[in-house]
Write a protein that holds these residues in place. Sequence first.
Motif, PDB file in Angstrom:
ATOM      1  N   PHE A 143     -53.160  26.860  22.842  1.00 36.65           N
ATOM      2  CA  PHE A 143     -53.980  27.866  22.181  1.00 36.65           C
ATOM      3  C   PHE A 143     -54.716  28.696  23.229  1.00 36.65           C
ATOM      4  N   GLU A 144     -54.658  30.003  23.068  1.00 34.02           N
ATOM      5  CA  GLU A 144     -55.377  30.929  23.949  1.00 34.02           C
ATOM      6  C   GLU A 144     -56.346  31.723  23.080  1.00 34.02           C
ATOM      7  N   CYS A 145     -57.588  31.219  22.984  1.00 30.79           N
ATOM      8  CA  CYS A 145     -58.557  31.829  22.070  1.00 30.79           C
ATOM      9  C   CYS A 145     -59.989  31.582  22.522  1.00 30.79           C
ATOM     10  N   LYS A 146     -60.178  31.329  23.797  1.00 39.80           N
ATOM     11  CA  LYS A 146     -61.490  30.911  24.292  1.00 39.80           C
ATOM     12  C   LYS A 146     -62.583  31.932  24.029  1.00 39.80           C
ATOM     13  N   ASP A 147     -62.293  33.182  24.250  1.00 40.78           N
ATOM     14  CA  ASP A 147     -63.302  34.236  24.114  1.00 40.78           C
ATOM     15  C   ASP A 147     -63.106  35.051  22.842  1.00 40.78           C
ATOM     16  N   ARG A 148     -62.486  34.453  21.839  1.00 46.27           N
ATOM     17  CA  ARG A 148     -62.212  35.160  20.594  1.00 46.27           C
ATOM     18  C   ARG A 148     -63.015  34.547  19.465  1.00 46.27           C
ATOM     19  N   SER A 149     -63.197  35.331  18.413  1.00 46.15           N
ATOM     20  CA  SER A 149     -63.892  34.834  17.227  1.00 46.15           C
ATOM     21  C   SER A 149     -63.057  35.006  15.960  1.00 46.15           C
ATOM     22  N   ASP A 150     -61.914  35.688  16.073  1.00 51.24           N
ATOM     23  CA  ASP A 150     -61.111  35.982  14.889  1.00 51.24           C
ATOM     24  C   ASP A 150     -59.670  35.514  14.993  1.00 51.24           C
ATOM     25  N   GLY A 151     -59.273  34.926  16.136  1.00 50.95           N
ATOM     26  CA  GLY A 151     -57.897  34.490  16.293  1.00 50.95           C
ATOM     27  C   GLY A 151     -57.524  34.357  17.748  1.00 50.95           C
ATOM     28  N   GLY A 152     -56.233  34.510  18.034  1.00 56.08           N
ATOM     29  CA  GLY A 152     -55.771  34.387  19.408  1.00 56.08           C
ATOM     30  C   GLY A 152     -54.267  34.274  19.457  1.00 56.08           C
ATOM     31  N   GLU A 168     -34.252  15.839  34.618  1.00 59.44           N
ATOM     32  CA  GLU A 168     -34.475  14.982  33.462  1.00 59.44           C
ATOM     33  C   GLU A 168     -35.768  15.336  32.738  1.00 59.44           C
ATOM     34  N   GLN A 169     -35.693  15.444  31.395  1.00 61.71           N
ATOM     35  CA  GLN A 169     -36.819  15.675  30.484  1.00 61.71           C
ATOM     36  C   GLN A 169     -37.442  17.071  30.595  1.00 61.71           C
ATOM     37  N   GLU A 170     -37.550  17.618  31.774  1.00 59.58           N
ATOM     38  CA  GLU A 170     -38.238  18.898  31.952  1.00 59.58           C
ATOM     39  C   GLU A 170     -37.345  19.907  32.677  1.00 59.58           C
ATOM     40  N   GLY A 171     -36.071  19.911  32.334  1.00 57.34           N
ATOM     41  CA  GLY A 171     -35.151  20.810  33.015  1.00 57.34           C
ATOM     42  C   GLY A 171     -35.281  22.254  32.576  1.00 57.34           C
ATOM     43  N   ALA A 172     -35.824  22.480  31.369  1.00 53.48           N
ATOM     44  CA  ALA A 172     -36.005  23.846  30.865  1.00 53.48           C
ATOM     45  C   ALA A 172     -37.114  23.824  29.824  1.00 53.48           C
ATOM     46  N   THR A 173     -37.593  25.013  29.490  1.00 56.26           N
ATOM     47  CA  THR A 173     -38.688  25.143  28.526  1.00 56.26           C
ATOM     48  C   THR A 173     -38.287  26.118  27.436  1.00 56.26           C
ATOM     49  N   LEU A 174     -38.435  25.661  26.192  1.00 52.20           N
ATOM     50  CA  LEU A 174     -38.291  26.534  25.033  1.00 52.20           C
ATOM     51  C   LEU A 174     -39.691  26.872  24.542  1.00 52.20           C
ATOM     52  N   MET A 175     -39.998  28.172  24.478  1.00 54.85           N
ATOM     53  CA  MET A 175     -41.340  28.586  24.089  1.00 54.85           C
ATOM     54  C   MET A 175     -41.273  29.551  22.914  1.00 54.85           C
ATOM     55  N   VAL A 176     -42.015  29.225  21.857  1.00 54.56           N
ATOM     56  CA  VAL A 176     -42.132  30.097  20.693  1.00 54.56           C
ATOM     57  C   VAL A 176     -43.567  30.597  20.649  1.00 54.56           C
ATOM     58  N   SER A 177     -43.731  31.897  20.813  1.00 53.65           N
ATOM     59  CA  SER A 177     -45.070  32.489  20.881  1.00 53.65           C
ATOM     60  C   SER A 177     -45.415  33.165  19.560  1.00 53.65           C
ATOM     61  N   ALA A 178     -46.691  33.092  19.220  1.00 53.44           N
ATOM     62  CA  ALA A 178     -47.160  33.702  17.973  1.00 53.44           C
ATOM     63  C   ALA A 178     -48.607  34.119  18.130  1.00 53.44           C
ATOM     64  N   LYS A 179     -48.981  35.135  17.381  1.00 52.52           N
ATOM     65  CA  LYS A 179     -50.389  35.486  17.241  1.00 52.52           C
ATOM     66  C   LYS A 179     -50.928  34.764  16.011  1.00 52.52           C
ATOM     67  N   PHE A 180     -52.219  34.428  16.039  1.00 49.66           N
ATOM     68  CA  PHE A 180     -52.793  33.822  14.850  1.00 49.66           C
ATOM     69  C   PHE A 180     -54.130  34.472  14.526  1.00 49.66           C
ATOM     70  N   ASP A 181     -54.376  34.584  13.238  1.00 51.49           N
ATOM     71  CA  ASP A 181     -55.630  35.146  12.734  1.00 51.49           C
ATOM     72  C   ASP A 181     -56.382  34.056  11.986  1.00 51.49           C
ATOM     73  N   LEU A 182     -57.679  34.028  12.157  1.00 55.34           N
ATOM     74  CA  LEU A 182     -58.526  33.077  11.451  1.00 55.34           C
ATOM     75  C   LEU A 182     -58.817  33.632  10.063  1.00 55.34           C
ATOM     76  N   LEU A 183     -58.181  33.050   9.040  1.00 58.41           N
ATOM     77  CA  LEU A 183     -58.326  33.551   7.678  1.00 58.41           C
ATOM     78  C   LEU A 183     -59.592  33.046   7.003  1.00 58.41           C
ATOM     79  N   SER A 184     -59.881  31.775   7.211  1.00 55.21           N
ATOM     80  CA  SER A 184     -61.086  31.171   6.652  1.00 55.21           C
ATOM     81  C   SER A 184     -61.644  30.227   7.701  1.00 55.21           C
ATOM     82  N   LYS A 185     -62.510  29.327   7.292  1.00 55.47           N
ATOM     83  CA  LYS A 185     -63.172  28.490   8.281  1.00 55.47           C
ATOM     84  C   LYS A 185     -62.217  27.567   9.011  1.00 55.47           C
ATOM     85  N   ARG A 186     -61.109  27.172   8.355  1.00 56.12           N
ATOM     86  CA  ARG A 186     -60.181  26.260   9.024  1.00 56.12           C
ATOM     87  C   ARG A 186     -58.717  26.620   8.806  1.00 56.12           C
TER      88      ARG A 186
END
Length: 279
Positions: A143-152, A168-186
């Motif tokens: 999560f990258e949202c340290k200085d945010r108040s509405d998402g990240g 072994e185990q770490e030969g490659a990385t699959l990364m799925v990136s997304a933006k997220f918005d804080l809709l309610s308190k949780r």
Amino acid sequence: MALAAAPLRRVPTAHPPPRPSPPSQRYTLLRSRHSRRRLPLLLAAAAAVPLTAADTEGRKHELLRAVQETQRGSVASSDQRAAIEEAIVCVEEVGAGEGVPLDLAALDGTWRLCYTSASDVLMLFEAAERLPLLQVGQIYQKFECKDRSDGGVIRNVVRWSIENLLEEQEGATLMVSAKFDLLSKRNIFLQFEEVAVENIKISEQLQALIAPAILPRSFLTLQILQFLRTFRAQVPLSGPERRSPGGLYYLSYLDRDMLLGRSVGGGGVFVFTRAQPLL
């Protein structure tokens, strides 16, 4: 003159008085009635007693112990899943609940997956079982949202490998990136943006095949090795002509070292623990 016989009168039969209950039985009945009256009060009083930090850590420990032998959920039986769900609910009850907003500063960072019942993640484990050469390593949410108040930004990171070709185990990385918005308190809403394969680390066997150590490495072999090390393939999930997929995610518990989440709509539960930052 004969006397007329007097009419017969029915004498009422006397019923024996009811036998008193034994003292022990009377006590049991009274105690039962008293207990039924007091039970709601006792439950309310127990709910009002705040749990200590030791209680919280105990519940978290029980949850981690329950998921320990399930290989992140891939081999969990139905009984294990039921027990884990109960343990998750126990930890969620300790949390701040829906009344306290999500602390994005505390959420920021890297979390390692310990258990899930989400079908899309379990499919990765099943694929590794069917394909002996495929290895699935650690799975993280960053999560990258340290200085945010509405998402990240959230990045789902899967470390994987192919035997004899990648490390072994770490030969490659699959990364799925997304933006997220804080809709309610949780509740947060994820808008997926990109899928990428990166951080290719080829095995020593493959390096030896491309550039044998007994031969001087040519410019071409060096270029091939450099290309593999810096390779990054990415597929955008959004564009001007299509809307990226999204999903609703409920973060049910968060503290300094544990994160619990539920994919809204029957997508499964997730148990994470705090991990070292990814490089």
